[in-house]
Design an enzyme around this catalytic site. Structure first.
Site, mmCIF file in Angstrom:
data_model
loop_
_atom_site.group_PDB
_atom_site.id
_atom_site.type_symbol
_atom_site.label_atom_id
_atom_site.label_comp_id
_atom_site.label_asym_id
_atom_site.label_seq_id
_atom_site.Cartn_x
_atom_site.Cartn_y
_atom_site.Cartn_z
ATOM 1 N N ASP A 35 0.853 -1.194 0.000
ATOM 2 C CA ASP A 35 0.000 0.000 0.000
ATOM 3 C C ASP A 35 0.889 1.245 0.000
ATOM 4 O OD1 ASP A 35 -2.990 0.889 0.555
ATOM 5 O OD2 ASP A 35 -1.698 2.180 1.772
ATOM 6 N N ASN A 57 -3.017 12.961 -3.290
ATOM 7 C CA ASN A 57 -4.118 13.362 -4.158
ATOM 8 C C ASN A 57 -4.701 14.710 -3.751
ATOM 9 O OD1 ASN A 57 -4.417 11.497 -6.223
ATOM 10 N ND2 ASN A 57 -5.633 10.078 -4.986
ATOM 11 N N HIS A 103 -5.399 14.722 -8.607
ATOM 12 C CA HIS A 103 -5.500 13.320 -9.005
ATOM 13 C C HIS A 103 -4.572 12.971 -10.163
ATOM 14 C CE1 HIS A 103 -8.813 12.102 -6.385
ATOM 15 N NE2 HIS A 103 -9.327 13.318 -6.578
ATOM 16 N N ASP A 110 -2.068 9.798 -10.159
ATOM 17 C CA ASP A 110 -1.898 8.751 -11.170
ATOM 18 C C ASP A 110 -0.425 8.553 -11.503
ATOM 19 O OD1 ASP A 110 -4.619 8.445 -11.247
ATOM 20 O OD2 ASP A 110 -4.914 9.586 -13.099
ATOM 21 N N GLU A 141 -4.727 2.271 -4.387
ATOM 22 C CA GLU A 141 -3.279 2.431 -4.257
ATOM 23 C C GLU A 141 -2.612 1.159 -3.735
ATOM 24 O OE1 GLU A 141 -5.028 4.189 -0.371
ATOM 25 O OE2 GLU A 141 -5.603 3.893 -2.466
#
Length: 387
Positions: free
Chosen positions: A263, A271, A276, A280, A306
């Site tokens: 994770d 974010n 966002h 990415d 994630e």
């Protein structure tokens, strides 16, 4: 059946194939439309040459044959170009040179210094060069998808090239009179010529469409098994591979199996602070590290959000813990450079090795997920081994 009738039948078949390709053009993905359109154009050029051969006596003498030969050479050029477009290759500078030089030579030996042997030799040499270039391009491709249809198309190019060489040798060796007529009834080869040259626009078109269909099928397969953002295998692929390897592990010669659930730490904060789009980028950044750290038989996959999973083949618990720690350190020491910002990246990881208590791959995955929760609760950027 006389040669003129054969040319007319062949021309109608070529036009039908060109018409079908035109109808199907919009149904192909955008990436395949250029090559299918080029193949269609090449087929129509050969159909045009068949028209000229069949009705040459309705045109000025000395004009129909050079034009028909020129269309044949352009058609062969078109097929080579279509294959290069299919494989994403640019046009070489010399692509149209054989057809151009050949047409000039044929025109010269048809009008200025009439010589039927030279016309036959030039046409055969130019077409053979283009056909063999197409053949070599096809056999040089090593991708497994479309192998059968690719071999069929390559065989057709080789067959037509071989016939062109034989035809040239036949006429040059036998002698060709200045009044030679390809539509004449006197020689069996006049009947064979249109039938063999029709293989590419008729049979070859079907095989080429099969190549395109197999490419589309492969793309759909990849889309169904790959995460669109990171390019890693998706959860579906992970479960499929994991279940197979878990079953193999239970065989007498089965190998050890371990995995890590990973994770990205504080991903929501990335974010929220940077947007966002940069989030990415962060996902792809971590995915690249996971992909680079995998050995040939290992599998890195995106599990969702994630979260990632690395499936190690042949590692026991101790080796998996060492591999996990090495991977955690790799991500930690290489921050993300994006939009002028330097963003530290860390990951937390839960590692589990398959044991006697695991009845399925889901059990192994669940234990690693529980170890990940412990790693995050203990402060993140750490690796915990499942009990």
């Amino acid at each position: 059946m006389d040669p003129v009738t054969i040319f007319i039948v062949v021309m109608l078949m070529m036009l039908a194939n060109g018409w079908v390709l035109g109808l199907m053009r919009k149904d192909f993905p955008a990436a395949l439309r250029p090559c299918t359109e080029t193949w269609r154009t090449a087929t129509l050029l050969l159909a045009g040459s068949a028209v000229l051969y069949a009705f040459q006596y309705q045109m000025p003498l000395g004009l129909a044959s050079p034009l028909a030969n020129g269309l044949v050479m352009l058609g062969c050029t078109g097929y080579l170009r279509a294959l290069r477009q299919f494989y994403g290759l640019p046009d070489p500078r010399w692509l149209f040179a054989p057809a151009l030089v050949g047409f000039i030579g044929i025109l010269w030996f048809a009008v200025v210094a009439p010589d039927t042997r030279m016309r036959v030799f030039i046409l055969s040499a130019c077409c053979t060069l283009l056909l063999l270039a197409s053949f070599m391009l096809l056999v040089s491709q090593k991708a497994p998808e479309g192998a059968h249809s690719r071999r069929v198309v390559a065989g057709l190019f080789a067959m037509v090239a071989g016939f062109m060489v034989f035809r040239a040798a036949y006429f040059v060796g036998r002698g060709v009179s200045p009044s030679f007529d390809i539509t004449g009834d006197g020689a069996w080869i006049n009947i064979a010529s249109p039938m063999v040259t029709a293989l590419l626009p008729v049979v070859g078109t079907t095989a080429f469409l099969l190549m395109c269909s197999e490419r589309i099928g492969r793309q759909w397969e990849l889309a169904a098994s790959t995460d669109y953002l990171t390019g890693l295998p998706n959860r579906r692929t992970l479960v499929t591979v994991g279940e197979r390897r878990f079953a193999e592990r239970q065989q007498p010669q089965g190998r050890s199996l371990a995995l890590a659930v990973i994770d990205i730490d504080h991903f929501k904060a990335i974010n929220d602070r940077h947007g966002h789009e940069l989030g990415d980028v962060a996902l792809r950044h971590v995915a690249e590290h996971l992909r680079a750290a995998c050995r040939g038989s290992d599998l890195a996959a995106r599990h969702g959000g994630e979260e990632f999973v690395v499936l190690w083949d042949g590692l026991d618990a101790a080796a998996a813990l060492t591999a996990g720690e090495r991977l955690r350190a790799l991500v930690a020491r290489e921050p993300l450079h994006a939009s002028g910002a330097l963003i530290p990246m860390t990951i937390s990881m839960g590692v589990a090795a398959a044991g006697e208590g695991d009845r399925s791959f889901s059990d192994l995955l669940r234990r690693a997920d529980e170890a990940l929760y412990i790693a995050k609760a203990a402060g993140r950027s750490r690796v915990e081994m499942a009990g």
